[in-house]
Design a protein around this motif. Structure first.
Motif, PDB file in Angstrom:
ATOM      1  N   VAL A   1       7.173  34.274  20.993  1.00  0.00           N
ATOM      2  CA  VAL A   1       8.340  35.170  20.933  1.00  0.00           C
ATOM      3  C   VAL A   1       8.174  36.141  19.770  1.00  0.00           C
ATOM      4  O   VAL A   1       8.379  37.349  19.926  1.00  0.00           O
ATOM      5  CB  VAL A   1       9.652  34.370  20.798  1.00  0.00           C
ATOM      6  CG1 VAL A   1      10.841  35.310  20.589  1.00  0.00           C
ATOM      7  CG2 VAL A   1       9.873  33.486  22.022  1.00  0.00           C
ATOM      8  N   ASP A   2       7.774  35.635  18.614  1.00  0.00           N
ATOM      9  CA  ASP A   2       7.578  36.504  17.454  1.00  0.00           C
ATOM     10  C   ASP A   2       6.522  37.566  17.721  1.00  0.00           C
ATOM     11  O   ASP A   2       6.641  38.704  17.254  1.00  0.00           O
ATOM     12  CB  ASP A   2       7.191  35.679  16.228  1.00  0.00           C
ATOM     13  CG  ASP A   2       8.346  34.835  15.699  1.00  0.00           C
ATOM     14  OD1 ASP A   2       9.512  35.106  16.064  1.00  0.00           O
ATOM     15  OD2 ASP A   2       8.077  33.893  14.925  1.00  0.00           O
ATOM     16  N   ALA A   3       5.488  37.232  18.487  1.00  0.00           N
ATOM     17  CA  ALA A   3       4.439  38.196  18.821  1.00  0.00           C
ATOM     18  C   ALA A   3       4.965  39.295  19.750  1.00  0.00           C
ATOM     19  O   ALA A   3       4.468  40.429  19.721  1.00  0.00           O
ATOM     20  CB  ALA A   3       3.252  37.482  19.464  1.00  0.00           C
ATOM     21  N   ALA A   4       5.962  38.969  20.565  1.00  0.00           N
ATOM     22  CA  ALA A   4       6.529  39.955  21.486  1.00  0.00           C
ATOM     23  C   ALA A   4       7.531  40.884  20.803  1.00  0.00           C
ATOM     24  O   ALA A   4       7.744  42.018  21.256  1.00  0.00           O
ATOM     25  CB  ALA A   4       7.211  39.248  22.658  1.00  0.00           C
ATOM     26  N   LEU A   5       8.161  40.440  19.734  1.00  0.00           N
ATOM     27  CA  LEU A   5       9.247  41.202  19.104  1.00  0.00           C
ATOM     28  C   LEU A   5       8.866  42.602  18.616  1.00  0.00           C
ATOM     29  O   LEU A   5       9.687  43.516  18.727  1.00  0.00           O
ATOM     30  CB  LEU A   5       9.876  40.388  17.968  1.00  0.00           C
ATOM     31  CG  LEU A   5      10.789  39.253  18.430  1.00  0.00           C
ATOM     32  CD1 LEU A   5      11.224  38.409  17.238  1.00  0.00           C
ATOM     33  CD2 LEU A   5      11.996  39.778  19.189  1.00  0.00           C
ATOM     34  N   PRO A   6       7.660  42.828  18.097  1.00  0.00           N
ATOM     35  CA  PRO A   6       7.349  44.192  17.659  1.00  0.00           C
ATOM     36  C   PRO A   6       7.436  45.233  18.781  1.00  0.00           C
ATOM     37  O   PRO A   6       7.660  46.412  18.521  1.00  0.00           O
ATOM     38  CB  PRO A   6       5.916  44.081  17.111  1.00  0.00           C
ATOM     39  CG  PRO A   6       5.814  42.660  16.662  1.00  0.00           C
ATOM     40  CD  PRO A   6       6.619  41.889  17.678  1.00  0.00           C
ATOM     41  N   ASP A   7       7.285  44.806  20.022  1.00  0.00           N
ATOM     42  CA  ASP A   7       7.384  45.715  21.160  1.00  0.00           C
ATOM     43  C   ASP A   7       8.803  45.808  21.717  1.00  0.00           C
ATOM     44  O   ASP A   7       9.044  46.515  22.700  1.00  0.00           O
ATOM     45  CB  ASP A   7       6.441  45.264  22.278  1.00  0.00           C
ATOM     46  CG  ASP A   7       4.978  45.357  21.870  1.00  0.00           C
ATOM     47  OD1 ASP A   7       4.635  46.270  21.091  1.00  0.00           O
ATOM     48  OD2 ASP A   7       4.195  44.508  22.328  1.00  0.00           O
ATOM     49  N   LEU A   8       9.736  45.087  21.108  1.00  0.00           N
ATOM     50  CA  LEU A   8      11.123  45.051  21.584  1.00  0.00           C
ATOM     51  C   LEU A   8      12.046  45.570  20.489  1.00  0.00           C
ATOM     52  O   LEU A   8      12.724  44.813  19.798  1.00  0.00           O
ATOM     53  CB  LEU A   8      11.511  43.620  21.980  1.00  0.00           C
ATOM     54  CG  LEU A   8      10.701  43.000  23.110  1.00  0.00           C
ATOM     55  CD1 LEU A   8      11.073  41.531  23.285  1.00  0.00           C
ATOM     56  CD2 LEU A   8      10.898  43.775  24.400  1.00  0.00           C
ATOM     57  N   ASP A   9      12.074  46.873  20.357  1.00  0.00           N
ATOM     58  CA  ASP A   9      12.851  47.518  19.303  1.00  0.00           C
ATOM     59  C   ASP A   9      14.305  47.048  19.317  1.00  0.00           C
ATOM     60  O   ASP A   9      14.980  47.074  20.354  1.00  0.00           O
ATOM     61  CB  ASP A   9      12.799  49.034  19.487  1.00  0.00           C
ATOM     62  CG  ASP A   9      13.417  49.780  18.331  1.00  0.00           C
ATOM     63  OD1 ASP A   9      13.201  49.363  17.178  1.00  0.00           O
ATOM     64  OD2 ASP A   9      14.127  50.773  18.585  1.00  0.00           O
TER      65      ASP A   9
END
Length: 94
Positions: free
Chosen positions: A9-17
């Motif tokens: 989830v943390d790895a996906a967050l940078p792409d989820l402004d």
């Protein structure tokens, strides 16, 4: 469908402004210029969610709308939630 690990989830967050992981869900609050702008955004998100059969929890407080995503049937955040977060960003215009 597998529940994602905290690291995934943390790895996906940078792409989820605007999204954060909090209390076991993906959450984002959006402040709109006017109450009805928020209501219209909720309508558009709702239509998309219905088509995907994956529904966010939505809280409306005057001009601020908070979206929360978790796959209840799986007991955590899944790829469906990450994808829906990206779609919500697209729908509300980032």
């Amino acid at each position: 469908m597998a529940v994602l690990t905290d690291d995934q989830v943390d790895a996906a967050l940078p792409d989820l402004d605007g999204w954060e992981r909090a209390d076991g869900v993906l959450r984002r609050s959006v402040k709109f210029p006017a109450f009805l702008d928020g209501i219209e955004a909720v309508k558009r998100v709702g239509e998309h969610a219905e088509a995907q059969d994956h529904h966010p929890d939505i809280d409306i407080r005057w001009r601020t709308v908070t979206f929360a995503l978790v796959t209840h049937s799986e007991g955590g955040i899944t790829d469906k939630d990450v994808a829906m977060a990206g779609e919500i960003n697209r729908i509300v215009g980032q």
